[in-house]
Design a protein around this motif. Sequence first.
Motif, PDB file in Angstrom:
ATOM      1  N   LEU A 285      30.350  28.516  73.826  1.00 39.44           N
ATOM      2  CA  LEU A 285      30.782  27.327  73.081  1.00 39.44           C
ATOM      3  C   LEU A 285      29.696  26.257  73.118  1.00 39.44           C
ATOM      4  O   LEU A 285      29.387  25.619  72.105  1.00 39.44           O
ATOM      5  CB  LEU A 285      32.082  26.770  73.683  1.00 39.44           C
ATOM      6  CG  LEU A 285      33.327  27.663  73.618  1.00 39.44           C
ATOM      7  CD1 LEU A 285      34.448  27.044  74.453  1.00 39.44           C
ATOM      8  CD2 LEU A 285      33.801  27.867  72.186  1.00 39.44           C
ATOM      9  N   ALA A 286      29.102  26.068  74.293  1.00 39.33           N
ATOM     10  CA  ALA A 286      28.070  25.038  74.447  1.00 39.33           C
ATOM     11  C   ALA A 286      26.839  25.342  73.594  1.00 39.33           C
ATOM     12  O   ALA A 286      26.178  24.416  73.106  1.00 39.33           O
ATOM     13  CB  ALA A 286      27.664  24.921  75.918  1.00 39.33           C
ATOM     14  N   LEU A 287      26.552  26.621  73.377  1.00 41.34           N
ATOM     15  CA  LEU A 287      25.369  26.998  72.595  1.00 41.34           C
ATOM     16  C   LEU A 287      25.669  27.115  71.100  1.00 41.34           C
ATOM     17  O   LEU A 287      24.803  27.518  70.326  1.00 41.34           O
ATOM     18  CB  LEU A 287      24.783  28.306  73.113  1.00 41.34           C
ATOM     19  CG  LEU A 287      24.229  28.278  74.550  1.00 41.34           C
ATOM     20  CD1 LEU A 287      23.495  29.576  74.871  1.00 41.34           C
ATOM     21  CD2 LEU A 287      23.300  27.086  74.792  1.00 41.34           C
ATOM     22  N   GLY A 288      26.899  26.770  70.695  1.00 42.43           N
ATOM     23  CA  GLY A 288      27.153  26.642  69.263  1.00 42.43           C
ATOM     24  C   GLY A 288      28.183  27.571  68.651  1.00 42.43           C
ATOM     25  O   GLY A 288      28.407  27.533  67.444  1.00 42.43           O
ATOM     26  N   ALA A 289      28.833  28.422  69.457  1.00 50.09           N
ATOM     27  CA  ALA A 289      29.859  29.315  68.909  1.00 50.09           C
ATOM     28  C   ALA A 289      31.204  28.596  68.826  1.00 50.09           C
ATOM     29  O   ALA A 289      31.523  27.739  69.654  1.00 50.09           O
ATOM     30  CB  ALA A 289      29.997  30.557  69.777  1.00 50.09           C
ATOM     31  N   SER A 290      32.006  28.976  67.827  1.00 56.19           N
ATOM     32  CA  SER A 290      33.384  28.473  67.732  1.00 56.19           C
ATOM     33  C   SER A 290      34.331  29.295  68.595  1.00 56.19           C
ATOM     34  O   SER A 290      35.374  28.807  69.026  1.00 56.19           O
ATOM     35  CB  SER A 290      33.874  28.526  66.284  1.00 56.19           C
ATOM     36  OG  SER A 290      33.152  27.622  65.485  1.00 56.19           O
ATOM     37  N   ALA A 291      34.002  30.563  68.797  1.00 56.76           N
ATOM     38  CA  ALA A 291      34.800  31.469  69.627  1.00 56.76           C
ATOM     39  C   ALA A 291      33.949  32.698  69.905  1.00 56.76           C
ATOM     40  O   ALA A 291      32.867  32.869  69.343  1.00 56.76           O
ATOM     41  CB  ALA A 291      36.099  31.860  68.922  1.00 56.76           C
ATOM     42  N   VAL A 292      34.454  33.569  70.786  1.00 54.17           N
ATOM     43  CA  VAL A 292      33.709  34.767  71.168  1.00 54.17           C
ATOM     44  C   VAL A 292      34.562  36.012  70.954  1.00 54.17           C
ATOM     45  O   VAL A 292      35.789  35.943  70.859  1.00 54.17           O
ATOM     46  CB  VAL A 292      33.257  34.710  72.648  1.00 54.17           C
ATOM     47  CG1 VAL A 292      32.559  33.389  72.956  1.00 54.17           C
ATOM     48  CG2 VAL A 292      34.423  34.941  73.603  1.00 54.17           C
ATOM     49  N   LEU A 293      33.874  37.158  70.886  1.00 51.70           N
ATOM     50  CA  LEU A 293      34.523  38.462  70.907  1.00 51.70           C
ATOM     51  C   LEU A 293      34.105  39.178  72.183  1.00 51.70           C
ATOM     52  O   LEU A 293      32.958  39.068  72.615  1.00 51.70           O
ATOM     53  CB  LEU A 293      34.101  39.317  69.711  1.00 51.70           C
ATOM     54  CG  LEU A 293      34.789  39.101  68.365  1.00 51.70           C
ATOM     55  CD1 LEU A 293      34.480  37.724  67.802  1.00 51.70           C
ATOM     56  CD2 LEU A 293      34.340  40.182  67.378  1.00 51.70           C
TER      57      LEU A 293
END
Length: 343
Positions: A285-293
């Motif tokens: 999230l801190a590096l720019g993702a809205s969510a992860v898989l």
Amino acid sequence: MGSMSYTELVEAARGQMGICKACPVCDGKACGNHIPGPGAKGTGTVAIRNYEAWQSVLLRMDTIHKPYVPDTSVTLFGHVLSLPVMVGPLGDVNRHYGPKFDMETYNDVMLRGAAGAGTLGWTGDGLSASLHEGACRAISSLDGCGICTIKPWSKDVVRDKLRLALAAHPVAVAMDIDGAGLPFLKGQQPPAGPKDVSQLREIAKACHAADTPFVLKGIMTERGAEKALKAGADGIVVSNHGGRVQDGVEATATVLPEISRAVGDDLVVLVDGGIRTGADVFRALALGASAVLMCRPFVVAMYGGGEQGVRDFLGQLRGELADAMEMCGAETVSDVTDDLVSW
């Protein structure tokens, strides 16, 4: 019965997962380049690199703030998730993880577990047409609570699979554009291969005509992300397919910041690859993702605890993410910004 920790799920799964050794930490080292199995291509080092790159991103604590209960929820494609973690797609559970689940049962159980924890599962695709057909049935039975992935097959095959997918009314349809690099798809029928921007635009148009977002999975460069935007995609997954499609590539954590800076205002940016804990989710999230898989650990969780195992692991991840948010002064997911980490 109380919830099981991931450590307990690993213990329960061990010995019944084929080549996968159900390691306490799924870091790519034990499986190396075993394909079939959960390994990576060539030297088998890309999966290891994915995992280690997240570990090099360090959290910066700040606990001088008002008391709050961190809000881990996020809205994606109009759908509210209880945490910014989704279960990633798997194409053939028998081939890579052993006979305990057939693919249709795996998808049913995985999707129900994810939905029960307030999030989404992604279904995979493979050489057998029944894999995709079963995935669409499973998503349809949950009123569309899932994301359906289609490989970059030939035009006619994609058209037919897309029709099935859209009829299930999923939250989104994805294409793992890098899937043509999978060793077990080489020279097979139906054929799979690259797609250019105009070909992808046709697929995006078909999705949009059905009010369904289109996501391109397998983006590893700023240039690729900009082409995805031109193709009409609504979102991308920064992914190297867990190292399974090409050896010698960068880790997803390494390329995520530049991709997010380039297209993050115009596309939903998701990421996968070596994410294993709530702290790793915080890093993403801190590096720019809205969510992860995440995929491999959920297979272990399911072999160890079935549908409840999926829910238990999602609950553990949510708790770990909330702890990191509280310790770093982030009240909501949108508060997790790059000044809360160093790398």
